[in-house]
Design a protein around this motif. Structure first.
Motif, PDB file in Angstrom:
ATOM      1  N   ALA A 265     -25.799  17.756 -26.963  1.00 23.82           N
ATOM      2  CA  ALA A 265     -25.864  16.474 -27.685  1.00 23.82           C
ATOM      3  C   ALA A 265     -27.012  15.609 -27.173  1.00 23.82           C
ATOM      4  N   VAL A 266     -27.638  16.022 -26.088  1.00 14.96           N
ATOM      5  CA  VAL A 266     -28.704  15.203 -25.481  1.00 14.96           C
ATOM      6  C   VAL A 266     -30.042  15.678 -26.045  1.00 14.96           C
ATOM      7  N   LYS A 267     -30.500  15.023 -27.109  1.00 18.24           N
ATOM      8  CA  LYS A 267     -31.667  15.509 -27.862  1.00 18.24           C
ATOM      9  C   LYS A 267     -32.790  14.490 -27.928  1.00 18.24           C
ATOM     10  N   PHE A 268     -32.562  13.306 -27.406  1.00 15.75           N
ATOM     11  CA  PHE A 268     -33.505  12.217 -27.705  1.00 15.75           C
ATOM     12  C   PHE A 268     -34.159  11.636 -26.457  1.00 15.75           C
ATOM     13  N   GLY A 269     -33.948  12.309 -25.320  1.00 11.82           N
ATOM     14  CA  GLY A 269     -34.516  11.834 -24.061  1.00 11.82           C
ATOM     15  C   GLY A 269     -33.968  12.734 -22.960  1.00 11.82           C
ATOM     16  N   PRO A 270     -34.389  12.500 -21.707  1.00 13.99           N
ATOM     17  CA  PRO A 270     -33.955  13.380 -20.623  1.00 13.99           C
ATOM     18  C   PRO A 270     -32.470  13.272 -20.293  1.00 13.99           C
ATOM     19  N   LEU A 271     -31.932  14.357 -19.719  1.00  7.74           N
ATOM     20  CA  LEU A 271     -30.546  14.380 -19.213  1.00  7.74           C
ATOM     21  C   LEU A 271     -30.590  14.443 -17.698  1.00  7.74           C
ATOM     22  N   VAL A 272     -29.915  13.490 -17.053  1.00  9.57           N
ATOM     23  CA  VAL A 272     -29.675  13.581 -15.612  1.00  9.57           C
ATOM     24  C   VAL A 272     -28.203  13.913 -15.466  1.00  9.57           C
ATOM     25  N   GLN A 273     -27.919  15.097 -14.930  1.00  8.81           N
ATOM     26  CA  GLN A 273     -26.509  15.466 -14.780  1.00  8.81           C
ATOM     27  C   GLN A 273     -25.999  14.906 -13.466  1.00  8.81           C
ATOM     28  N   GLY A 274     -25.061  13.977 -13.553  1.00  9.93           N
ATOM     29  CA  GLY A 274     -24.545  13.358 -12.339  1.00  9.93           C
ATOM     30  C   GLY A 274     -23.285  12.577 -12.644  1.00  9.93           C
ATOM     31  N   ASP A 275     -22.560  12.250 -11.575  1.00  7.64           N
ATOM     32  CA  ASP A 275     -21.299  11.524 -11.727  1.00  7.64           C
ATOM     33  C   ASP A 275     -21.514  10.050 -11.384  1.00  7.64           C
ATOM     34  N   LEU A 276     -20.744   9.192 -12.033  1.00  4.26           N
ATOM     35  CA  LEU A 276     -20.834   7.757 -11.736  1.00  4.26           C
ATOM     36  C   LEU A 276     -20.549   7.474 -10.263  1.00  4.26           C
ATOM     37  N   MET A 277     -19.699   8.292  -9.645  1.00  5.40           N
ATOM     38  CA  MET A 277     -19.323   8.050  -8.250  1.00  5.40           C
ATOM     39  C   MET A 277     -20.381   8.554  -7.261  1.00  5.40           C
ATOM     40  N   ASP A 278     -21.394   9.253  -7.747  1.00  4.06           N
ATOM     41  CA  ASP A 278     -22.423   9.813  -6.871  1.00  4.06           C
ATOM     42  C   ASP A 278     -23.556   8.794  -6.742  1.00  4.06           C
ATOM     43  N   ARG A 279     -23.424   7.938  -5.765  1.00  5.24           N
ATOM     44  CA  ARG A 279     -24.371   6.829  -5.627  1.00  5.24           C
ATOM     45  C   ARG A 279     -25.803   7.323  -5.372  1.00  5.24           C
ATOM     46  N   ALA A 280     -25.914   8.412  -4.598  1.00  3.42           N
ATOM     47  CA  ALA A 280     -27.269   8.914  -4.303  1.00  3.42           C
ATOM     48  C   ALA A 280     -27.943   9.397  -5.590  1.00  3.42           C
ATOM     49  N   ALA A 281     -27.176  10.058  -6.450  1.00  4.18           N
ATOM     50  CA  ALA A 281     -27.755  10.547  -7.718  1.00  4.18           C
ATOM     51  C   ALA A 281     -28.116   9.364  -8.618  1.00  4.18           C
ATOM     52  N   LEU A 282     -27.265   8.330  -8.615  1.00  3.10           N
ATOM     53  CA  LEU A 282     -27.589   7.130  -9.395  1.00  3.10           C
ATOM     54  C   LEU A 282     -28.875   6.494  -8.869  1.00  3.10           C
ATOM     55  N   ASP A 283     -28.970   6.377  -7.552  1.00  2.00           N
ATOM     56  CA  ASP A 283     -30.173   5.766  -6.956  1.00  2.00           C
ATOM     57  C   ASP A 283     -31.431   6.534  -7.369  1.00  2.00           C
ATOM     58  N   ARG A 284     -31.342   7.858  -7.355  1.00  2.00           N
ATOM     59  CA  ARG A 284     -32.515   8.658  -7.754  1.00  2.00           C
ATOM     60  C   ARG A 284     -32.875   8.386  -9.213  1.00  2.00           C
ATOM     61  N   ALA A 285     -31.840   8.300 -10.073  1.00  2.00           N
ATOM     62  CA  ALA A 285     -32.113   8.078 -11.508  1.00  2.00           C
ATOM     63  C   ALA A 285     -32.761   6.708 -11.718  1.00  2.00           C
ATOM     64  N   PHE A 286     -32.244   5.676 -11.046  1.00  2.00           N
ATOM     65  CA  PHE A 286     -32.839   4.336 -11.191  1.00  2.00           C
ATOM     66  C   PHE A 286     -34.272   4.334 -10.672  1.00  2.00           C
ATOM     67  N   ALA A 287     -34.484   4.995  -9.513  1.00  2.00           N
ATOM     68  CA  ALA A 287     -35.822   4.976  -8.913  1.00  2.00           C
ATOM     69  C   ALA A 287     -36.818   5.749  -9.786  1.00  2.00           C
ATOM     70  N   GLU A 288     -36.383   6.880 -10.324  1.00  2.00           N
ATOM     71  CA  GLU A 288     -37.318   7.705 -11.109  1.00  2.00           C
ATOM     72  C   GLU A 288     -37.681   7.042 -12.436  1.00  2.00           C
ATOM     73  N   TYR A 289     -36.697   6.495 -13.135  1.00  2.00           N
ATOM     74  CA  TYR A 289     -36.955   6.024 -14.507  1.00  2.00           C
ATOM     75  C   TYR A 289     -37.174   4.511 -14.630  1.00  2.00           C
ATOM     76  N   GLN A 290     -36.770   3.755 -13.592  1.00  2.00           N
ATOM     77  CA  GLN A 290     -36.932   2.302 -13.637  1.00  2.00           C
ATOM     78  C   GLN A 290     -36.545   1.710 -14.997  1.00  2.00           C
ATOM     79  N   PRO A 291     -35.307   1.907 -15.392  1.00  2.00           N
ATOM     80  CA  PRO A 291     -34.888   1.450 -16.726  1.00  2.00           C
ATOM     81  C   PRO A 291     -34.935  -0.066 -16.847  1.00  2.00           C
ATOM     82  N   VAL A 292     -35.122  -0.525 -18.105  1.00  2.00           N
ATOM     83  CA  VAL A 292     -35.097  -1.972 -18.341  1.00  2.00           C
ATOM     84  C   VAL A 292     -33.658  -2.466 -18.444  1.00  2.00           C
ATOM     85  N   ALA A 293     -32.736  -1.542 -18.706  1.00  2.00           N
ATOM     86  CA  ALA A 293     -31.334  -1.950 -18.902  1.00  2.00           C
ATOM     87  C   ALA A 293     -30.432  -0.727 -18.781  1.00  2.00           C
ATOM     88  N   VAL A 294     -29.144  -1.017 -18.683  1.00  2.00           N
ATOM     89  CA  VAL A 294     -28.126   0.053 -18.658  1.00  2.00           C
ATOM     90  C   VAL A 294     -27.236  -0.120 -19.882  1.00  2.00           C
TER      91      VAL A 294
END
Ligand SMILES: NC(=O)c1ccc[n+]([C@@H]2O[C@H](COP(=O)([O-])OP(=O)(O)OC[C@H]3O[C@@H](n4cnc5c(N)ncnc54)[C@H](O)[C@@H]3O)[C@@H](O)[C@H]2O)c1
Ligand SMILES: O=c1ccn([C@@H]2O[C@H](COP(=O)(O)OP(=O)(O)O[C@H]3O[C@H](CO)[C@H](O)[C@H](O)[C@H]3O)[C@@H](O)[C@H]2O)c(=O)[nH]1
Length: 328
Positions: A42-71
């Protein structure tokens, strides 16, 4: 400049539709999802980061890599029946998972946050039309978990300057009219896709959960909203935040309530097939009637739920269903 939006639950039903609309509007949706109930396909319109909400390190990597404007935070468990039998699963995933995400967002300075809440937070309110200022007295652990996240967001607004648009959805239905993506849960529990499975023989029948409610035909009343309309409201909500208009709660429903029996009648008309069904007992945690009485999203956001007739929702869901999309 590329505007990434971190979309938790982007591999799920509503999140994947949000990604499609975000991409069409020029954003890059970054799906963050553990695929517990969602689909990589179902993920066809942008990248997929496979990770769990409880995995803070994976979240930190996703925020650092993509620098999103919003969640945009869709990831959660959301079945009322399951929440009644296994409340811990809902408190852990929905509340602790959301807390972990909000803490990560604040730590990375991402302060614009759109959250999927639910009319299930209102609970049982004697058939009144529900507005955003109605009291929130959920009658199941799913609704309680969502109300708790709303409280977390309130406290983070006060303490950390988080800016939030909270959407309380009524019953989401339908699918992408182009049938690239759609609703796919294993097992399926939502009324409209269950009816479609009964029509095409994937299950013997629809079981109607109770016909002794205090409604005109004894079955529960719900307010159905098309998933494409719903996700368009999310883009309006995102832009509301990016334009600095402040934090706000919006109901997303049409204001029209339909009983389960009425939805069955519409399904016959929309598909040309009878829905095999029988009556069963009530399902724990179901409120009698949940119908939005609010126009705030229309008047303030400029939202236009143009696809949200039952006919269009069921037709689009049926077209998607017949593609046999996802697993395998
Ligand atoms: N479907 C409705 O009618 C409805 C109504 C009101 C509110 N909502 C809310 O909308 C949101 C999306 O619902 P949906 O119907 O698309 O559900 P869904 O199950 O199709 O999608 C949820 C997605 O979140 C992911 N996820 C769950 N827990 C996760 C975790 N800990 N870490 C990472 N990913 C995780 C799942 O893998 C899935 O892809 C939910 O928050 C739900 O409560 C849905
Ligand atoms: O096989 C079924 C499935 C559903 N129903 C009935 O159909 C109505 C709609 O049920 P759904 O399971 O489709 O949706 P819910 O109202 O339980 O819940 C949905 O909408 C809620 C808000 O109303 C929540 O936010 C939740 O995430 C979302 O799953 C209810 O009266 C339910 O009892 C049946 O009779 N038989």
């Amino acid at each position: 400049m590329t505007k990434h939006v971190l979309v938790t639950g982007g591999a799920g039903y509503i999140g994947s539709h949000a990604c499609k609309v975000l991409a069409a509007k020029g954003y890059v949706p970054v799906t963050y999802d553990n695929l517990s109930t969602g689909w990589a396909q179902a993920v066809k319109f942008g990248p997929l980061v496979q990770g769990d909400l409880m995995d803070r390190a994976a979240l930190d990597r996703a925020f650092a890599e993509y620098q999103p404007v919003a969640v945009m935070h869709f990831a959660a468990f959301s079945q009322v029946g399951e929440a009644m039998s296994d409340p811990g699963k809902y408190w852990r995933n929905n509340v602790m998972g959301s807390l972990s995400l909000v803490e990560a967002a604040v730590a990375h300075g991402v302060l614009d946050f759109v959250f999927s809440s639910t009319c299930a937070t209102y609970g049982e309110q004697d058939g009144v039309l529900l507005t955003e200022d109605c009291r929130q007295e959920p009658i199941n652990a799913y609704g309680s978990s969502k109300r708790a996240v709303e409280e977390i967001l309130r406290d983070f607004r006060a303490a950390h300057g988080l800016r939030t648009v909270i959407f309380r959805y009524f019953n989401v239905a339908g699918a992408d009219p182009e049938a690239e993506i759609g609703e796919c849960h294993r097992p399926e529990t939502h009324l409209i896709p269950v009816m479609l499975e009964a029509i095409d023989g994937q299950r013997p029948e629809l079981v109607i959960h109770g016909d002794d409610y205090d409604t005109h035909d004894g079955t529960c009343v719900r307010d159905y909203v098309h998933v494409m309309d719903l996700v368009e409201a999310h883009v309006l909500g995102l832009e509301w935040l990016l334009d600095d208009k402040g934090s706000r709660v919006f109901n997303l429903g049409t204001g029209a309530g339909f009983t389960v029996k009425e939805v069955i009648g519409h399904a016959r008309a929309a598909t040309g097939h009878k829905v095999p069904h029988r009556y069963g007992p009530r399902r724990g945690g179901d409120a009698t009637s949940l119908v939005s009485g609010s126009h705030a999203a229309l008047t303030e956001l400029g939202w236009d739920p143009a696809r949200s007739s039952l006919k269009t929702m069921i037709k689009d869901a049926w077209t998607w269903h017949k593609t046999g999309g996802y697993p395998g």
